[in-house]
Every structure is written in structure tokens, then in C-alpha cells.
Design an enzyme around this catalytic site. Structure first.
Site, mmCIF file in Angstrom:
data_model
loop_
_atom_site.group_PDB
_atom_site.id
_atom_site.type_symbol
_atom_site.label_atom_id
_atom_site.label_comp_id
_atom_site.label_asym_id
_atom_site.label_seq_id
_atom_site.Cartn_x
_atom_site.Cartn_y
_atom_site.Cartn_z
ATOM 1 N N ASN A 67 0.839 -1.196 0.000
ATOM 2 C CA ASN A 67 0.000 0.000 0.000
ATOM 3 C C ASN A 67 0.876 1.249 0.000
ATOM 4 O O ASN A 67 1.954 1.281 0.608
ATOM 5 C CB ASN A 67 -1.017 -0.002 1.139
ATOM 6 C CG ASN A 67 -0.462 -0.245 2.520
ATOM 7 O OD1 ASN A 67 0.567 -0.880 2.680
ATOM 8 N ND2 ASN A 67 -1.155 0.248 3.524
ATOM 9 N N VAL A 68 0.399 2.245 -0.724
ATOM 10 C CA VAL A 68 1.113 3.517 -0.885
ATOM 11 C C VAL A 68 0.144 4.626 -0.516
ATOM 12 O O VAL A 68 -0.826 4.879 -1.255
ATOM 13 C CB VAL A 68 1.618 3.689 -2.343
ATOM 14 C CG1 VAL A 68 2.418 4.987 -2.472
ATOM 15 C CG2 VAL A 68 2.476 2.493 -2.773
ATOM 16 N N ALA A 100 -0.782 12.109 1.502
ATOM 17 C CA ALA A 100 -1.239 13.167 2.412
ATOM 18 C C ALA A 100 -2.673 13.586 2.088
ATOM 19 O O ALA A 100 -3.401 14.059 2.965
ATOM 20 C CB ALA A 100 -0.302 14.372 2.332
ATOM 21 N N TYR A 108 -4.912 11.530 1.373
ATOM 22 C CA TYR A 108 -5.666 10.329 1.789
ATOM 23 C C TYR A 108 -6.322 9.571 0.626
ATOM 24 O O TYR A 108 -6.057 8.400 0.440
ATOM 25 C CB TYR A 108 -6.733 10.656 2.855
ATOM 26 C CG TYR A 108 -6.183 10.994 4.223
ATOM 27 C CD1 TYR A 108 -4.898 11.505 4.376
ATOM 28 C CD2 TYR A 108 -6.947 10.800 5.359
ATOM 29 C CE1 TYR A 108 -4.388 11.821 5.633
ATOM 30 C CE2 TYR A 108 -6.444 11.112 6.625
ATOM 31 C CZ TYR A 108 -5.164 11.629 6.749
ATOM 32 O OH TYR A 108 -4.678 11.933 7.988
ATOM 33 N N GLU A 142 -3.060 -4.678 -2.990
ATOM 34 C CA GLU A 142 -3.603 -5.596 -4.001
ATOM 35 C C GLU A 142 -3.674 -4.917 -5.366
ATOM 36 O O GLU A 142 -3.361 -5.515 -6.397
ATOM 37 C CB GLU A 142 -5.009 -6.054 -3.608
ATOM 38 C CG GLU A 142 -5.075 -6.819 -2.302
ATOM 39 C CD GLU A 142 -5.296 -5.940 -1.073
ATOM 40 O OE1 GLU A 142 -4.769 -4.809 -1.028
ATOM 41 O OE2 GLU A 142 -5.997 -6.383 -0.159
ATOM 42 N N CYS A 197 -10.746 -3.286 -4.139
ATOM 43 C CA CYS A 197 -9.791 -4.263 -4.682
ATOM 44 C C CYS A 197 -10.492 -5.534 -5.156
ATOM 45 O O CYS A 197 -10.087 -6.135 -6.143
ATOM 46 C CB CYS A 197 -8.714 -4.587 -3.653
ATOM 47 S SG CYS A 197 -7.565 -3.215 -3.418
HETATM 48 O O1 LIG Z 1 -6.804 -5.097 1.947
HETATM 49 C C1 LIG Z 1 -6.313 -4.000 2.251
HETATM 50 C C2 LIG Z 1 -6.810 -3.206 3.294
HETATM 51 C C3 LIG Z 1 -6.183 -1.999 3.552
HETATM 52 N N1 LIG Z 1 -5.113 -1.591 2.817
HETATM 53 C C4 LIG Z 1 -4.425 -0.333 3.133
HETATM 54 C C5 LIG Z 1 -5.063 0.935 2.683
HETATM 55 C C6 LIG Z 1 -4.498 1.911 3.685
HETATM 56 O O2 LIG Z 1 -3.188 2.320 3.266
HETATM 57 C C7 LIG Z 1 -4.327 1.103 4.957
HETATM 58 C C8 LIG Z 1 -5.436 1.307 5.967
HETATM 59 O O3 LIG Z 1 -6.687 1.154 5.375
HETATM 60 O O4 LIG Z 1 -4.306 -0.241 4.545
HETATM 61 C C9 LIG Z 1 -4.611 -2.378 1.800
HETATM 62 O O5 LIG Z 1 -3.611 -2.039 1.166
HETATM 63 N N2 LIG Z 1 -5.244 -3.540 1.538
HETATM 64 ZN ZN LIG Z 2 -8.123 -2.339 -1.462
#
Ligand SMILES: O=c1ccn([C@H]2C[C@H](O)[C@@H](CO)O2)c(=O)[nH]1
Ligand SMILES: [Zn+2]
Length: 137
Positions: A42-43, A46, A48, A55, A94
Site C-alpha cells: 500500500n502507498v 497526504a 488520503y 492488491e 480491490c
Molecule cells: O486489503 C487491504 C486493506 C487496507 N489496505 C491499506 C489501505 C491503507 O493504506 C491502509 C489502511 O486502510 O491499509 C490495503 O492495502 N489492503
Molecule cells: Zn483495497
């Protein structure tokens, strides 16, 4: 398919998660039908809303490199420095993004460790999914 190895790749990808806001780190490893594995984290941002989940990072890497058919995805997520208390299931966005390419049969491995995971198909996680078949004439 080596489920343990795919989960280990998701854990490795999680190391690169950029999460200064939520501190929730996620890694994913997507196995293409070609045998190649595409990883993602996950990236956050700021602003949001531009945040991208692990994924979809993996999926978009794969599609942008020409892979469109997938066998399985492994997902691991937990707060920074913490062990997984719950498995991390893919968010609704996702699930939809994956459905476009994986359909009902994509195997989703939601792991706490390489030995401890929940396995479902995408069809189980997204019943009656809306996909390309719905737009056929
Ligand atoms: O299945 C998931 C659930 C959350 N997030 C990330 C999004 C955000 O950066 C952080 C909190 O929601 O987790 C994912 O990458 N995949
Ligand atoms: Zn997701």
C-alpha cells in the site's frame, strides 16, 4: 502452486509499504497464469484518497506488464510492528478491481503467517460480481 512461497513474497512486499498516516502495512503477491509473480504494497498519500492498496498495486503492475490472467493472490496486513490479529481481506474496491481479471475462480490467500492462512475464491468474497461478461451484447 506453492502457497507458502506466495505468502512469503507478500510479506517481503509489505516491507516497502508507505504508511505514514495509518501505520497499517499491507503486502500482496499476485500469481499470473504465466507463472510470474507481481508484488505490491500500500502507498498512502497526504491527500488520503489517492492511497493505493497493496492488491491494486500488484494488479496494476501485472496488467501494465502484459499479464491479464491470474491464479492466486496472497495478502498480508498488520499494524506496524505488530503481529496479525485478524487476517486482512481485500477491500471492496480491490475485490472489484481483481474481479475484472480474475473472475470467480481467483484464489485469495489471506495470511497471518506462511502456515496460517484463510483461503477463499474471489467468487466467495464477491458474490454475483459485476464484470466484463455483464457488458457483453
Ligand atoms: O486489503 C487491504 C486493506 C487496507 N489496505 C491499506 C489501505 C491503507 O493504506 C491502509 C489502511 O486502510 O491499509 C490495503 O492495502 N489492503
Ligand atoms: Zn483495497
Amino acid at each position: 502452486m506453492d502457497r507458502k512461497a506466495l505468502i512469503e513474497q507478500a510479506f517481503a512486499a509489505r516491507e516497502n509499504a508507505y504508511t505514514p498516516y495509518s501505520h497499517f502495512k499491507v503486502g500482496a503477491a499476485l500469481l499470473g497464469k504465466s507463472g510470474r509473480v507481481y508484488t505490491g504494497c500500500n502507498v498512502e498519500n497526504a491527500g488520503y484518497t489517492p492511497t493505493n492498496c497493496a492488491e491494486r498495486t500488484a494488479l496494476f503492475k501485472a496488467v501494465s506488464e502484459g499479464e491479464r490472467e491470474f491464479e492466486a493472490i496472497a495478502i498480508v496486513g498488520s499494524m506496524e510492528g505488530e503481529k496479525n490479529k485478524l487476517v486482512t481481506g481485500p477491500c471492496g474496491v480491490c475485490r472489484q478491481a481483481l474481479y475484472e481479471f480474475g473472475g470467480d475462480d481467483l484464489i485469495v490467500l489471506m495470511a497471518k503467517s506462511p502456515e496460517d492462512y484463510v483461503e477463499r475464491t474471489l467468487g466467495e468474497l464477491l458474490p454475483f460480481g459485476f464484470g466484463p461478461a455483464n457488458l457483453e451484447k
